[in-house]
Design an enzyme around this catalytic site. Structure first.
Site, short mmCIF file in Angstrom:
data_model
loop_
_atom_site.label_atom_id
_atom_site.label_comp_id
_atom_site.label_asym_id
_atom_site.label_seq_id
_atom_site.Cartn_x
_atom_site.Cartn_y
_atom_site.Cartn_z
N GLU A 1 -6.45 -10.81 18.94
CA GLU A 1 -7.91 -10.94 18.76
C GLU A 1 -8.25 -11.82 17.56
O GLU A 1 -7.42 -12.01 16.66
CB GLU A 1 -8.55 -9.56 18.56
CG GLU A 1 -8.55 -8.67 19.81
CD GLU A 1 -8.94 -7.21 19.45
OE1 GLU A 1 -8.48 -6.31 20.16
OE2 GLU A 1 -9.64 -7.03 18.43
N HIS B 1 0.82 -1.23 0.00
CA HIS B 1 0.00 0.00 0.00
C HIS B 1 0.85 1.27 0.00
O HIS B 1 0.37 2.35 0.36
CB HIS B 1 -0.97 -0.02 1.19
CG HIS B 1 -1.96 -1.15 1.10
ND1 HIS B 1 -2.64 -1.62 2.20
CD2 HIS B 1 -2.38 -1.89 0.06
CE1 HIS B 1 -3.43 -2.62 1.82
NE2 HIS B 1 -3.29 -2.80 0.54
N ASN C 1 -2.02 -12.66 16.59
CA ASN C 1 -2.94 -11.53 16.80
C ASN C 1 -3.66 -11.73 18.14
O ASN C 1 -4.11 -12.85 18.42
CB ASN C 1 -3.99 -11.51 15.67
CG ASN C 1 -4.75 -10.19 15.60
OD1 ASN C 1 -5.24 -9.70 16.61
ND2 ASN C 1 -4.85 -9.64 14.41
C1 BV8 Z 1 -8.99 -1.75 -5.08
C2 BV8 Z 1 -2.92 2.94 2.49
C3 BV8 Z 1 -9.94 -1.71 -7.15
C4 BV8 Z 1 -3.52 4.27 2.77
C5 BV8 Z 1 -4.71 1.27 2.62
C6 BV8 Z 1 -13.43 -7.25 -2.16
C7 BV8 Z 1 -14.32 -7.34 -1.13
C8 BV8 Z 1 -14.68 -6.19 -0.41
C9 BV8 Z 1 -14.13 -4.92 -0.69
C10 BV8 Z 1 -13.23 -4.84 -1.73
C11 BV8 Z 1 -12.90 -5.97 -2.46
N1 BV8 Z 1 -12.00 -5.59 -3.38
C12 BV8 Z 1 -11.76 -4.25 -3.27
C13 BV8 Z 1 -12.51 -3.77 -2.27
C14 BV8 Z 1 -12.54 -2.38 -1.84
C15 BV8 Z 1 -11.40 -2.02 -0.86
C16 BV8 Z 1 -11.54 -2.82 0.40
O1 BV8 Z 1 -10.91 -3.84 0.61
N2 BV8 Z 1 -12.42 -2.28 1.29
C17 BV8 Z 1 -12.57 -2.92 2.64
C18 BV8 Z 1 -12.59 -1.81 3.69
C19 BV8 Z 1 -13.83 -3.71 2.68
N3 BV8 Z 1 -10.09 -2.28 -1.46
C20 BV8 Z 1 -9.56 -1.27 -2.23
O2 BV8 Z 1 -10.11 -0.23 -2.45
C21 BV8 Z 1 -8.19 -1.56 -2.82
N4 BV8 Z 1 -8.18 -1.14 -4.21
O3 BV8 Z 1 -9.68 -2.71 -4.82
O4 BV8 Z 1 -8.95 -1.17 -6.30
C22 BV8 Z 1 -9.45 -1.54 -8.46
C23 BV8 Z 1 -9.27 -2.69 -9.19
C24 BV8 Z 1 -8.92 -2.53 -10.51
C25 BV8 Z 1 -8.74 -1.25 -11.04
C26 BV8 Z 1 -8.90 -0.11 -10.24
C27 BV8 Z 1 -9.22 -0.24 -8.91
C28 BV8 Z 1 -7.09 -0.70 -2.14
C29 BV8 Z 1 -6.96 -1.07 -0.70
C30 BV8 Z 1 -5.78 -0.30 -0.07
C31 BV8 Z 1 -6.24 0.91 0.69
N5 BV8 Z 1 -5.11 1.55 1.38
N6 BV8 Z 1 -3.65 1.89 3.21
C32 BV8 Z 1 -3.26 4.76 4.17
O5 BV8 Z 1 -2.69 4.00 4.97
O6 BV8 Z 1 -3.60 5.92 4.42
S1 BV8 Z 1 -5.56 0.03 3.48
C33 BV8 Z 1 -5.12 0.26 5.16
O7 BV8 Z 1 -6.17 -0.33 5.89
C34 BV8 Z 1 -3.87 -0.45 5.63
O8 BV8 Z 1 -2.84 -0.40 4.68
C35 BV8 Z 1 -4.38 -1.89 5.85
O9 BV8 Z 1 -4.38 -2.60 4.67
C36 BV8 Z 1 -5.82 -1.66 6.24
C37 BV8 Z 1 -5.97 -1.78 7.71
O10 BV8 Z 1 -5.98 -3.16 7.99
P1 BV8 Z 1 -4.93 -3.72 9.09
O11 BV8 Z 1 -3.58 -3.29 8.74
O12 BV8 Z 1 -5.24 -5.14 9.22
O13 BV8 Z 1 -5.32 -2.89 10.43
P2 BV8 Z 1 -6.66 -2.97 11.28
O14 BV8 Z 1 -6.67 -1.74 12.12
O15 BV8 Z 1 -7.83 -3.29 10.42
O16 BV8 Z 1 -6.44 -4.26 12.23
C38 BV8 Z 1 -5.37 -4.24 13.15
C39 BV8 Z 1 -5.25 -5.69 13.64
O17 BV8 Z 1 -4.12 -5.73 14.51
C40 BV8 Z 1 -6.46 -6.18 14.41
O18 BV8 Z 1 -6.77 -7.50 14.01
C41 BV8 Z 1 -5.99 -6.16 15.88
O19 BV8 Z 1 -6.56 -7.21 16.64
C42 BV8 Z 1 -4.49 -6.40 15.70
N7 BV8 Z 1 -3.65 -5.83 16.76
C43 BV8 Z 1 -3.86 -4.72 17.51
N8 BV8 Z 1 -2.81 -4.53 18.37
C44 BV8 Z 1 -1.91 -5.54 18.11
C45 BV8 Z 1 -2.44 -6.35 17.08
N9 BV8 Z 1 -1.80 -7.44 16.59
C46 BV8 Z 1 -0.58 -7.75 17.15
N10 BV8 Z 1 0.00 -6.99 18.14
C47 BV8 Z 1 -0.62 -5.90 18.65
N11 BV8 Z 1 -0.04 -5.19 19.63
#
Ligand code: BV8
Ligand code: ZN
Length: 247
Positions: A216, A119, A214
């Site tokens: 959780e 990303h 993780n």
């Molecule tokens: C695209 C950069 C299309 C920016 C980021 C299929 C199904 C559903 C939806 C979609 C799909 N395909 C596409 C989509 C749409 C979308 C998507 O996935 N939406 C989601 C919300 C449903 N995807 C997109 O838009 C992607 N692009 O599909 O383009 C396309 C195709 C062809 C042509 C043109 C276009 C682009 C996705 C990338 C977006 N950019 N980041 C920025 O950072 O500002 S995503 C961003 O959010 C991060 O990079 C990361 O990927 C995501 C967050 O997730 P995590 O990193 O997992 O973090 P989160 O907070 O969710 O969880 C934290 C975890 O850590 C928890 O489980 C917690 O328990 C745990 N934790 C907490 N503390 C600890 C710990 N673990 C260990 N130790 C600890 N101490």
């Protein structure tokens, strides 16, 4: 206290190639807010609302302010024991690829070499109009989006926004490595953002052992062969220990 599952320890002697995919959770203990944790919200905005080209074109100042806030925060954080253990793991296994969704650059600071940033990276910016890429931004007043010295276009962070395609080279490398690895480790990711969250399934269909570290439950837990319900700084170092002892 034994951390790693027996089912993994039994397979350790056969493990040659390893893939590790990380998310925001690995940087949480360094003080970087996760996306879905309560502290993920910024000024009542959900990340998806600000991390998009539509948001940037509609209100570049607010989106820029959010990224400036995150960049400033990164100036006062450093890699933790989990980042450092993964950097060292690279040297004790035959082949390893680190796949990160994080844009914070902490893996590189920890010394990881063989890695892909799916990303992008918040420490780089490029001109929205001509693509001119920079790491040092031209000075601009607070709240004013810096403009490109070449064409006068607006600079944007070199990260992948929602609705934008991932860098094909990075995604391709991740997919290819996942398909042939023996062990695929998930660290600190909720597994909800695609296409990143599809990569563990490529590993699974390639016959890899999937381990989740993780504290959780996640969307991917039910597909994992082994689970370590622990914080990253507790769950990752034993993995390095196990491979180091395996020799
Ligand atoms: C695209 C950069 C299309 C920016 C980021 C299929 C199904 C559903 C939806 C979609 C799909 N395909 C596409 C989509 C749409 C979308 C998507 O996935 N939406 C989601 C919300 C449903 N995807 C997109 O838009 C992607 N692009 O599909 O383009 C396309 C195709 C062809 C042509 C043109 C276009 C682009 C996705 C990338 C977006 N950019 N980041 C920025 O950072 O500002 S995503 C961003 O959010 C991060 O990079 C990361 O990927 C995501 C967050 O997730 P995590 O990193 O997992 O973090 P989160 O907070 O969710 O969880 C934290 C975890 O850590 C928890 O489980 C917690 O328990 C745990 N934790 C907490 N503390 C600890 C710990 N673990 C260990 N130790 C600890 N101490
Ligand atoms: Zn330009």
């Amino acid at each position: 206290m034994k951390t790693l599952p027996d089912s993994l320890l039994e397979r350790l002697p056969q493990i040659r190639s390893v893939c590790v995919m990380t998310g925001a959770g690995i940087s949480a203990e360094s003080g970087v807010p996760t996306f879905r944790g309560a502290e993920g919200l910024w000024k009542k905005f959900r990340p998806e609302e600000l991390a998009s080209i539509d948001a940037f074109l509609a209100n570049p100042e607010i989106v820029w302010e959010w990224y400036s806030y995150r960049r400033t925060l990164l100036e006062s954080v450093e890699p933790n024991a989990a980042h450092r253990a993964l950097a060292r793991l690279e040297a004790v296994v035959e082949s390893m690829l680190l796949i990160t969704q994080n844009v914070d650059g902490l893996h590189a600071l920890a010394g990881s070499k063989n890695m892909v940033e799916l990303h992008g990276n918040i420490r780089r910016s490029h001109c929205h109009a001509c693509g001119n890429s920079v790491t040092e931004l031209p000075r601009s007043e607070k709240g004013v989006v810096p403009v490109c010295e070449i064409c006068g276009g607006l600079y944007r962070p070199s990260v992948v926004w929602f609705g934008e395609i991932l860098p094909m080279e990075a995604f391709g490398r991740a997919e290819r490595a996942a398909k042939v690895c023996d062990l695929f480790v998930l660290v600190g990711t909720s597994g909800v953002v695609y296409p990143a969250a599809s990569i563990p399934f490529s590993a699974k269909s390639g016959g890899a052992y999937v381990l989740e570290i993780n504290p959780e439950e996640t969307e991917l837990s039910r597909y994992a062969d082994g689970i370590v319900r622990a914080l990253a700084t507790v769950g990752v170092p034993p993995l390095l220990e196990a491979f180091t002892q395996r020799g």
